[in-house]
Write a protein that holds these residues in place. Structure first.
Motif, PDB file in Angstrom:
ATOM      1  N   PHE A   1      39.882   1.845  28.206  1.00 15.65           N
ATOM      2  CA  PHE A   1      39.583   2.778  27.290  1.00 15.65           C
ATOM      3  C   PHE A   1      40.475   2.326  26.102  1.00 15.65           C
ATOM      4  O   PHE A   1      41.407   2.071  25.734  1.00 15.65           O
ATOM      5  CB  PHE A   1      40.617   3.873  27.674  1.00 15.65           C
ATOM      6  N   PRO A   2      39.381   1.965  24.832  1.00 15.80           N
ATOM      7  CA  PRO A   2      39.896   1.267  23.684  1.00 15.80           C
ATOM      8  C   PRO A   2      40.791   2.504  22.951  1.00 15.80           C
ATOM      9  O   PRO A   2      40.371   3.620  22.725  1.00 15.80           O
ATOM     10  CB  PRO A   2      38.869   0.603  23.053  1.00 15.80           C
ATOM     11  N   GLY A   3      41.426   2.132  21.968  1.00 13.31           N
ATOM     12  CA  GLY A   3      41.869   2.582  20.795  1.00 13.31           C
ATOM     13  C   GLY A   3      42.351   4.071  21.157  1.00 13.31           C
ATOM     14  O   GLY A   3      43.006   4.297  22.069  1.00 13.31           O
ATOM     15  N   TRP A   4      41.913   5.131  20.359  1.00 11.63           N
ATOM     16  CA  TRP A   4      42.196   6.650  20.620  1.00 11.63           C
ATOM     17  C   TRP A   4      41.887   7.161  21.927  1.00 11.63           C
ATOM     18  O   TRP A   4      42.386   7.964  22.492  1.00 11.63           O
ATOM     19  CB  TRP A   4      41.748   7.276  19.353  1.00 11.63           C
ATOM     20  N   GLU A   5      40.865   6.602  22.776  1.00 12.31           N
ATOM     21  CA  GLU A   5      40.488   7.123  23.822  1.00 12.31           C
ATOM     22  C   GLU A   5      41.468   6.887  24.822  1.00 12.31           C
ATOM     23  O   GLU A   5      41.640   7.878  25.805  1.00 12.31           O
ATOM     24  CB  GLU A   5      39.349   6.279  24.251  1.00 12.31           C
ATOM     25  N   ARG A   6      42.335   5.904  24.838  1.00 10.74           N
ATOM     26  CA  ARG A   6      43.355   5.745  25.880  1.00 10.74           C
ATOM     27  C   ARG A   6      44.361   6.971  25.797  1.00 10.74           C
ATOM     28  O   ARG A   6      44.989   7.292  26.741  1.00 10.74           O
ATOM     29  CB  ARG A   6      44.112   4.347  25.505  1.00 10.74           C
ATOM     30  N   LEU A   7      44.576   7.310  24.447  1.00  2.42           N
ATOM     31  CA  LEU A   7      45.425   8.482  24.377  1.00  2.42           C
ATOM     32  C   LEU A   7      44.905   9.746  25.130  1.00  2.42           C
ATOM     33  O   LEU A   7      45.609  10.502  25.705  1.00  2.42           O
ATOM     34  CB  LEU A   7      45.478   8.980  22.932  1.00  2.42           C
ATOM     35  N   MET A   8      43.601  10.134  24.908  1.00  2.00           N
ATOM     36  CA  MET A   8      42.765  11.276  25.719  1.00  2.00           C
ATOM     37  C   MET A   8      42.776  11.045  27.316  1.00  2.00           C
ATOM     38  O   MET A   8      42.838  11.862  28.113  1.00  2.00           O
ATOM     39  CB  MET A   8      41.624  11.402  25.306  1.00  2.00           C
ATOM     40  N   ALA A   9      42.621   9.660  27.789  1.00  2.00           N
ATOM     41  CA  ALA A   9      42.377   9.280  29.227  1.00  2.00           C
ATOM     42  C   ALA A   9      43.808   9.250  29.788  1.00  2.00           C
ATOM     43  O   ALA A   9      43.870   9.290  30.972  1.00  2.00           O
ATOM     44  CB  ALA A   9      41.593   7.967  29.222  1.00  2.00           C
ATOM     45  N   GLY A  10      44.719   8.990  28.769  1.00  2.00           N
ATOM     46  CA  GLY A  10      46.180   8.831  29.512  1.00  2.00           C
ATOM     47  C   GLY A  10      46.340   7.571  30.068  1.00  2.00           C
ATOM     48  O   GLY A  10      47.671   7.426  30.877  1.00  2.00           O
TER      49      GLY A  10
ATOM     50  N   LEU B   1      40.102  15.519  25.931  1.00  2.00           N
ATOM     51  CA  LEU B   1      39.148  15.990  24.661  1.00  2.00           C
ATOM     52  C   LEU B   1      38.168  16.657  25.508  1.00  2.00           C
ATOM     53  O   LEU B   1      37.443  15.879  26.513  1.00  2.00           O
ATOM     54  CB  LEU B   1      38.947  14.879  23.964  1.00  2.00           C
ATOM     55  N   ASN B   2      37.621  17.663  24.941  1.00  2.00           N
ATOM     56  CA  ASN B   2      36.312  18.240  25.408  1.00  2.00           C
ATOM     57  C   ASN B   2      35.583  18.702  24.117  1.00  2.00           C
ATOM     58  O   ASN B   2      35.925  19.988  23.686  1.00  2.00           O
ATOM     59  CB  ASN B   2      36.423  19.470  26.462  1.00  2.00           C
ATOM     60  N   ILE B   3      34.525  18.082  23.605  1.00  2.00           N
ATOM     61  CA  ILE B   3      33.797  18.721  22.713  1.00  2.00           C
ATOM     62  C   ILE B   3      32.481  19.126  23.467  1.00  2.00           C
ATOM     63  O   ILE B   3      31.566  18.273  23.794  1.00  2.00           O
ATOM     64  CB  ILE B   3      33.459  17.630  21.491  1.00  2.00           C
ATOM     65  N   SER B   4      32.233  20.385  23.712  1.00  2.00           N
ATOM     66  CA  SER B   4      31.172  21.056  24.571  1.00  2.00           C
ATOM     67  C   SER B   4      29.803  20.225  24.403  1.00  2.00           C
ATOM     68  O   SER B   4      29.236  20.368  23.129  1.00  2.00           O
ATOM     69  CB  SER B   4      30.970  22.387  24.425  1.00  2.00           C
ATOM     70  N   GLY B   5      28.907  19.662  25.124  1.00  2.00           N
ATOM     71  CA  GLY B   5      27.696  19.150  25.041  1.00  2.00           C
ATOM     72  C   GLY B   5      27.815  17.767  24.230  1.00  2.00           C
ATOM     73  O   GLY B   5      26.706  17.189  24.180  1.00  2.00           O
ATOM     74  N   TYR B   6      29.099  17.252  23.808  1.00  2.00           N
ATOM     75  CA  TYR B   6      28.780  16.126  23.014  1.00  2.00           C
ATOM     76  C   TYR B   6      29.745  15.029  23.905  1.00  2.00           C
ATOM     77  O   TYR B   6      29.443  13.746  24.024  1.00  2.00           O
ATOM     78  CB  TYR B   6      29.258  16.162  21.576  1.00  2.00           C
ATOM     79  N   ARG B   7      31.071  15.322  24.003  1.00  2.00           N
ATOM     80  CA  ARG B   7      32.059  14.386  24.288  1.00  2.00           C
ATOM     81  C   ARG B   7      33.106  15.077  25.335  1.00  2.00           C
ATOM     82  O   ARG B   7      33.528  16.050  25.197  1.00  2.00           O
ATOM     83  CB  ARG B   7      32.828  13.595  23.238  1.00  2.00           C
ATOM     84  N   LYS B   8      33.274  14.398  26.665  1.00  2.00           N
ATOM     85  CA  LYS B   8      34.317  14.841  27.475  1.00  2.00           C
ATOM     86  C   LYS B   8      35.047  13.294  27.780  1.00  2.00           C
ATOM     87  O   LYS B   8      34.571  12.482  28.179  1.00  2.00           O
ATOM     88  CB  LYS B   8      33.709  15.223  28.897  1.00  2.00           C
ATOM     89  N   LEU B   9      36.492  13.453  27.685  1.00  2.00           N
ATOM     90  CA  LEU B   9      37.334  12.427  27.877  1.00  2.00           C
ATOM     91  C   LEU B   9      38.618  12.773  28.260  1.00  2.00           C
ATOM     92  O   LEU B   9      39.452  13.553  27.397  1.00  2.00           O
ATOM     93  CB  LEU B   9      37.543  11.606  26.640  1.00  2.00           C
ATOM     94  N   GLY B  10      38.801  12.493  29.484  1.00  2.00           N
ATOM     95  CA  GLY B  10      40.390  12.797  30.115  1.00  2.00           C
ATOM     96  C   GLY B  10      40.310  12.869  31.602  1.00  2.00           C
ATOM     97  O   GLY B  10      39.384  12.326  32.258  1.00  2.00           O
ATOM     98  N   THR B  11      41.423  13.726  32.072  1.00  2.00           N
ATOM     99  CA  THR B  11      41.262  13.696  33.605  1.00  2.00           C
ATOM    100  C   THR B  11      40.951  15.299  33.876  1.00  2.00           C
ATOM    101  O   THR B  11      41.376  16.124  33.287  1.00  2.00           O
ATOM    102  CB  THR B  11      42.720  13.570  34.140  1.00  2.00           C
TER     103      THR B  11
ATOM    104  N   LEU C   1      38.282  11.372  36.760  1.00  2.00           N
ATOM    105  CA  LEU C   1      38.404  10.587  35.534  1.00  2.00           C
ATOM    106  C   LEU C   1      37.146  10.688  34.680  1.00  2.00           C
ATOM    107  O   LEU C   1      36.061  10.299  35.145  1.00  2.00           O
ATOM    108  CB  LEU C   1      39.055   9.285  35.853  1.00  2.00           C
ATOM    109  N   VAL C   2      36.976  11.209  33.404  1.00  2.00           N
ATOM    110  CA  VAL C   2      35.853  11.400  32.679  1.00  2.00           C
ATOM    111  C   VAL C   2      35.918  10.821  31.399  1.00  2.00           C
ATOM    112  O   VAL C   2      36.922  10.908  30.751  1.00  2.00           O
ATOM    113  CB  VAL C   2      35.542  12.893  32.802  1.00  2.00           C
TER     114      VAL C   2
END
Length: 116
Positions: free
Chosen positions: A15-24, A54-64, A74-75
């Motif tokens: 998970f690069p950059g900001w994604e690692r914050l959302m994925a933990g 993070l959950n932006i309905s229909g566009y992006r889901k990232l986290g547990t 893990l999504v």
């Protein structure tokens, strides 16, 4: 963009950059023998569970996500990209998840490597 690789008998998700914050986490790695099944799908329509991330309905889901039935996921999904759905053997044995849902442009290639 989330990177998925198969090498040294492990599936590794970075998970690069900001994604690692959302994925933990920076990355998640599981041994190939912990993978029960894998398939390439589209965006799932089922309820994934309660989330942390993070959950932006229909566009992006990232986290547990934790489903009321106990399934831990893990999504890292992005609309328009194929989703690699990986079911693991027993998530309680240290890998922490029952299922991985990861969008990646090379989902077919990764899935083929997991089938070998």
């Amino acid at each position: 963009m989330t990177e998925v690789t198969v090498n040294n008998n492990h599936l590794t998700i970075v998970f690069p950059g900001w994604e690692r914050l959302m994925a933990g986490r920076r990355f998640h790695s599981v041994p190939l023998d912990a993978i029960r099944t894998s398939e390439v799908t589209g965006w799932p329509s089922e309820f994934l569970g309660l989330r942390s991330g993070l959950n932006i309905s229909g566009y992006r889901k990232l986290g547990t996500y934790r489903h009321p039935n106990g399934t831990r996921r893990l999504v890292a999904m992005k609309a328009g990209e194929p989703v690699l759905r990986i079911r693991l053997t027993d998530g309680s044995n240290g890998w922490g998840f029952d299922e991985l849902l990861i969008s990646t442009p090379n989902a077919d290639e990764v899935n083929a490597a997991l089938q070998d």
